[in-house]
Write a protein that holds these residues in place. Structure first.
Motif, PDB file in Angstrom:
ATOM      1  N   GLN A 104       0.832  -1.207   0.000  1.00 12.14           N
ATOM      2  CA  GLN A 104       0.000   0.000   0.000  1.00 12.14           C
ATOM      3  C   GLN A 104       0.866   1.255   0.000  1.00 12.14           C
ATOM      4  N   TRP A 105       1.942   1.245   0.813  1.00  9.48           N
ATOM      5  CA  TRP A 105       2.800   2.433   0.876  1.00  9.48           C
ATOM      6  C   TRP A 105       3.438   2.712  -0.483  1.00  9.48           C
ATOM      7  N   PHE A 106       3.989   1.695  -1.117  1.00 10.04           N
ATOM      8  CA  PHE A 106       4.680   1.906  -2.391  1.00 10.04           C
ATOM      9  C   PHE A 106       3.701   2.249  -3.521  1.00 10.04           C
ATOM     10  N   GLU A 107       2.505   1.719  -3.465  1.00  8.19           N
ATOM     11  CA  GLU A 107       1.503   2.079  -4.473  1.00  8.19           C
ATOM     12  C   GLU A 107       1.073   3.537  -4.308  1.00  8.19           C
ATOM     13  N   GLU A 108       0.952   3.997  -3.068  1.00 10.94           N
ATOM     14  CA  GLU A 108       0.496   5.358  -2.812  1.00 10.94           C
ATOM     15  C   GLU A 108       1.592   6.404  -2.950  1.00 10.94           C
ATOM     16  N   ASN A 109       2.834   6.007  -2.663  1.00  4.33           N
ATOM     17  CA  ASN A 109       3.916   6.991  -2.595  1.00  4.33           C
ATOM     18  C   ASN A 109       4.996   6.848  -3.662  1.00  4.33           C
ATOM     19  N   ALA A 110       5.034   5.724  -4.347  1.00  9.96           N
ATOM     20  CA  ALA A 110       6.073   5.520  -5.351  1.00  9.96           C
ATOM     21  C   ALA A 110       5.491   5.133  -6.706  1.00  9.96           C
TER      22      ALA A 110
END
Length: 329
Positions: free
Chosen positions: A310-316
């Motif tokens: 979720q973090w990498f999809e939202e931020n990267a």
């Protein structure tokens, strides 16, 4: 007065709602955590203890690094939940998932999930200058070579690489600091390091004595890349005071891992702490220069923890396939 009362009430409600959200976000979070690293004197220990302390401070949870046998053992510890977090390289991760981890042969360690990219582990060779060993071809027959802790990435792959290059050796194991002392005392002829650079033990050796950091020839590099899951890598000249030019090497990517059953909100917060300020990570260890969001795609082996994905999809802008994200279903 009515307006002031209204604003005050609204502010109080906002704080209450925010507080409730934080409390809800932390549901199921552990009271403390452990990061499996490797032996003291190696990059894993310095890097892992550093980000563990950073996360503990930022999130207000007790946590720290723990000395382990390295990537293979970390996969086992995280899979079983004996450690919440750990660090591994792609090769040992693949072997562990396939059930060929020597710590528990036959056990498919599928409950260790990818969390964030760390750095590439170069494979490098160090000898005392007084030994006269300046190339792999110079390593004498039956040389005493230290390959790091048993079961580590170095111990798993470097002996095979040396055999591929025709080197006949006497295999030794131990923590990097201990092996550095043994090299300096003449109890070893060579140390074959697989660790993020600069390796603390090598930096310490440079201060105390003259060393040779031995690079692979183009032919040796090509042979190793053909036989093992590694890629081309150059150790930059400014990594060590001993180097006068970039040193030809090969490398394998490292990833931080999390037990797949940890709450998604917890893992999301850990990833956010580590990945949101690279300067802090570089201050922990220079190898963290590649601990950046765009390197998310270097994981080609492990399932992603849902919180990390979720973090990498939202931020990267990561495009992670659904079948590469762990599900408890």
């Amino acid at each position: 007065m009515k307006l002031a009362t209204f604003l005050a009430t609204t502010a109080a409600l906002s704080v209450a709602v925010a507080g409730a959200a934080v409390a809800q976000d932390r549901e199921g979070w552990p009271e403390s955590f452990t990061v499996g690293t490797a032996s003291q004197g190696g990059t894993y220990f310095a890097y892992g203890s550093g980000w563990a302390n950073l996360v503990a401070e930022e999130l207000g949870i007790s946590g720290g690094g723990e000395v382990t046998g390295g990537p293979m053992q970390n996969m086992a510890l995280v899979h079983t939940g004996d450690a919440q977090f750990g660090m591994t390289t792609m090769g040992p991760a693949a072997e562990s998932i396939n059930g060929t981890n020597p710590i528990a042969p036959g056990l498919q360690m599928t409950n260790a999930c990818a969390m964030f990219p760390m750095y590439q582990t170069p494979f490098s060779v160090t000898a005392l200058s007084s030994s006269g060993i300046e190339s792999v071809a110079d390593i004498p027959d039956g040389a005493r070579i230290g390959f790091g802790p048993a079961g580590s990435t170095s111990d798993t792959y470097f002996p095979r690489m040396m055999e591929e290059l025709g080197v006949n050796f006497d295999r030794r194991n131990g923590g990097w600091s201990d092996l550095g002392s043994q090299l300096q005392d003449g109890l070893l002829d060579v140390i074959a390091f697989a660790a993020g650079v600069p390796v603390p033990a090598v930096s310490q050796l440079e201060v105390q004595t003259d060393v040779n950091i031995i690079e692979f020839t183009e032919e040796e590099q090509a042979a190793i890349m053909e036989a093992f899951p590694v890629s081309q890598f150059d150790i930059a000249a400014d990594t060590y005071t001993t180097l006068e030019a970039d040193a030809r090497s090969v490398s394998m990517w490292n990833f931080a891992i999390a037990n797949c059953d940890l709450p998604a909100s917890f893992v999301y917060a850990v990833v956010d702490t580590v990945m949101s300020d690279n300067e802090r990570m570089v201050n922990i260890h220079r190898a963290a220069r590649t601990t950046v969001p765009e390197n998310w795609d270097k994981n080609t082996v492990m399932m992603w923890h849902p919180g990390a994905a979720q973090w990498f999809e939202e931020n990267a802008g990561a495009d992670i396939a659904d079948d590469m994200i762990h599900s408890s279903m």
